[in-house]
Design an enzyme around this catalytic site. Structure first.
Site, PDB file in Angstrom:
ATOM      1  N   ARG A   3      -4.181  -5.454   7.630  1.00  0.00           N
ATOM      2  CA  ARG A   3      -3.987  -5.051   6.237  1.00  0.00           C
ATOM      3  C   ARG A   3      -3.733  -6.275   5.349  1.00  0.00           C
ATOM      4  O   ARG A   3      -3.266  -7.305   5.797  1.00  0.00           O
ATOM      5  CB  ARG A   3      -2.801  -4.093   6.116  1.00  0.00           C
ATOM      6  CG  ARG A   3      -3.105  -2.673   6.560  1.00  0.00           C
ATOM      7  CD  ARG A   3      -2.037  -1.722   6.032  1.00  0.00           C
ATOM      8  NE  ARG A   3      -2.373  -0.334   6.310  1.00  0.00           N
ATOM      9  CZ  ARG A   3      -1.840   0.394   7.285  1.00  0.00           C
ATOM     10  NH1 ARG A   3      -0.932  -0.159   8.072  1.00  0.00           N
ATOM     11  NH2 ARG A   3      -2.191   1.650   7.460  1.00  0.00           N
ATOM     12  N   ASP A  63       7.759  -5.837   4.396  1.00  0.00           N
ATOM     13  CA  ASP A  63       8.649  -5.282   5.420  1.00  0.00           C
ATOM     14  C   ASP A  63       9.395  -6.343   6.220  1.00  0.00           C
ATOM     15  O   ASP A  63      10.142  -6.017   7.143  1.00  0.00           O
ATOM     16  CB  ASP A  63       7.870  -4.361   6.374  1.00  0.00           C
ATOM     17  CG  ASP A  63       6.676  -5.055   7.031  1.00  0.00           C
ATOM     18  OD1 ASP A  63       6.356  -6.199   6.637  1.00  0.00           O
ATOM     19  OD2 ASP A  63       6.057  -4.452   7.923  1.00  0.00           O
ATOM     20  N   TYR A 102       0.853  -1.193   0.000  1.00  0.00           N
ATOM     21  CA  TYR A 102       0.000   0.000   0.000  1.00  0.00           C
ATOM     22  C   TYR A 102       0.888   1.242   0.000  1.00  0.00           C
ATOM     23  O   TYR A 102       2.065   1.197   0.380  1.00  0.00           O
ATOM     24  CB  TYR A 102      -0.941   0.006   1.208  1.00  0.00           C
ATOM     25  CG  TYR A 102      -0.254   0.119   2.545  1.00  0.00           C
ATOM     26  CD1 TYR A 102      -0.156   1.335   3.208  1.00  0.00           C
ATOM     27  CD2 TYR A 102       0.316  -1.008   3.153  1.00  0.00           C
ATOM     28  CE1 TYR A 102       0.484   1.435   4.434  1.00  0.00           C
ATOM     29  CE2 TYR A 102       0.954  -0.918   4.372  1.00  0.00           C
ATOM     30  CZ  TYR A 102       1.032   0.313   5.009  1.00  0.00           C
ATOM     31  OH  TYR A 102       1.679   0.409   6.227  1.00  0.00           O
ATOM     32  N   ARG A 109      10.106  -4.582  11.123  1.00  0.00           N
ATOM     33  CA  ARG A 109       9.253  -3.450  10.750  1.00  0.00           C
ATOM     34  C   ARG A 109      10.150  -2.237  10.513  1.00  0.00           C
ATOM     35  O   ARG A 109      11.064  -1.962  11.293  1.00  0.00           O
ATOM     36  CB  ARG A 109       8.236  -3.119  11.852  1.00  0.00           C
ATOM     37  CG  ARG A 109       7.200  -4.211  12.086  1.00  0.00           C
ATOM     38  CD  ARG A 109       6.229  -3.783  13.173  1.00  0.00           C
ATOM     39  NE  ARG A 109       5.286  -4.833  13.501  1.00  0.00           N
ATOM     40  CZ  ARG A 109       4.141  -5.048  12.859  1.00  0.00           C
ATOM     41  NH1 ARG A 109       3.823  -4.270  11.834  1.00  0.00           N
ATOM     42  NH2 ARG A 109       3.329  -6.014  13.215  1.00  0.00           N
ATOM     43  N   GLU A 165      -4.725 -16.096   9.829  1.00  0.00           N
ATOM     44  CA  GLU A 165      -4.020 -17.246   9.266  1.00  0.00           C
ATOM     45  C   GLU A 165      -4.850 -18.524   9.429  1.00  0.00           C
ATOM     46  O   GLU A 165      -4.930 -19.344   8.504  1.00  0.00           O
ATOM     47  CB  GLU A 165      -2.661 -17.417   9.945  1.00  0.00           C
ATOM     48  CG  GLU A 165      -1.669 -16.287   9.669  1.00  0.00           C
ATOM     49  CD  GLU A 165      -1.854 -15.069  10.582  1.00  0.00           C
ATOM     50  OE1 GLU A 165      -1.049 -14.130  10.498  1.00  0.00           O
ATOM     51  OE2 GLU A 165      -2.819 -15.079  11.381  1.00  0.00           O
TER      52      GLU A 165
END
Length: 323
Positions: A154, A184, A82, A298, A269
């Site tokens: 997300r 990330d 995104y 991150r 998950e």
């Protein structure tokens, strides 16, 4: 003596004049640089050969027989992404890892109404075989400023869009492995070779996740018997998204298996895996789940207060320069 000096001067003048005329005659004439050009062409061929060997080692993206045997199963790496200041940096870093993986196809799905030029240009120049998709997250499932990260996970719609693409474009029974790789995280190259032999759902440890140094499946007798995790251990599959891969034939054979956008926190998950296997059917990898080959890292959110101030003053950084 005077006559001799005059003769010397005349000879010098004539020789100089002849040399000048010869030089003028050469102007505009083609130079015989064949040796230099051949050497340069050889260097170019060497560079091209090295590039082909780098890109074709193991034929990334196209299954290739190894040692005359069966073709390598393709690894389909699904990455939702995104728009944000570090988006390009994250994708560049991940692409540099994937560039070295054999028989790999990168499926990048943007959270956007249309594919963006930034992501499209990056993929085109990455050297990695790719498919560029997009689907927008519905407004009611978007995070608002100040929302905790767990409120709306997300990438749900984006991962499901990738599953749809695989089911629409891959033939039933086609070999392959599907892995959901966020942009990330940090990935060891060895991880991809570990997952390539996945028959149903393969699992392994993930570092720096769940408030622990690592989470991992517990293995006894070559089978998963439990999970080392501290947060909601009662979940059917207490795994991080980076901690499993699914065999493509299994996904194609279960067309309704998908991520549930309404899943309770921490159960995303499990919403997919529950439609594919039972915990006892999981395949432990990475030396019986004792080696960490992926880390849930991150990127620090960049501080752009000065940029925002300059923009208010009409002196912001050039918006046409892509970052």
């Amino acid at each position: 003596m005077r006559v001799k000096l005059k003769n010397v001067f005349i000879v010098y003048f004539v020789v100089s004049l002849v040399g000048l005329l010869c030089a003028l005659l050469q102007l505009g004439q083609p130079c015989d640089c064949s040796q230099q050009l051949r050497a340069e062409r050889r260097r170019g061929w060497d560079r091209d050969r090295d590039l082909v060997e780098l890109r074709g080692r193991g034929a990334r993206g196209e299954p290739r027989a190894e040692g005359g045997g069966q073709a390598l199963p393709t690894i389909y790496v699904v990455t939702p992404t995104y728009a944000r200041p570090v988006q390009k940096a994250e994708l560049v870093r991940l692409s540099q890892t994937l560039l070295h993986v054999r028989a790999l196809h990168w499926v990048v799905v943007e959270d956007a109404a249309a594919p963006t030029a930034l992501v499209g240009g990056l993929l085109a120049g990455s050297g990695v075989p790719f498919t560029h998709l997009n689907v927008e997250t519905p407004p009611e499932r978007r995070r608002r400023p100040g929302d905790p990260p767990w409120l709306h996970p997300r990438g749900v719609e984006q991962r499901n869009r990738a599953l749809q693409w695989l089911r629409e474009t891959r033939a039933p029974g086609e070999s392959g492995v599907v892995y959901f790789a966020d942009d990330d995280n940090t990935y060891s190259l060895r991880l991809f070779e570990e997952m390539r032999s996945t028959r149903s759902v393969a699992v392994w440890p993930v570092g720096l996740v769940g408030g622990l140094r690592f989470e991992r499946p517990l293995v006894a007798g070559g089978r998963v018997v439990g999970f080392h995790t501290a947060w909601k251990p009662e979940r059917p599959f207490p795994l991080d998204m980076a901690g499993f891969a699914v065999a493509l034939p299994l996904l194609l054979a279960r067309p309704t298996a998908r991520f549930d956008p309404q899943a309770e926190r921490g159960y995303l998950e499990s919403s997919l895996l529950g439609g594919l296997v039972s915990p006892a059917e999981l395949e432990p990898k990475a030396d019986n789940c004792t080696q960490v080959l992926v880390w849930h890292t991150r990127t620090e959110k960049p501080k752009l207060r000065q940029e925002e101030q300059l923009q208010r003053e009409g002196r912001g950084s050039d918006p046409h320069i892509e970052v």
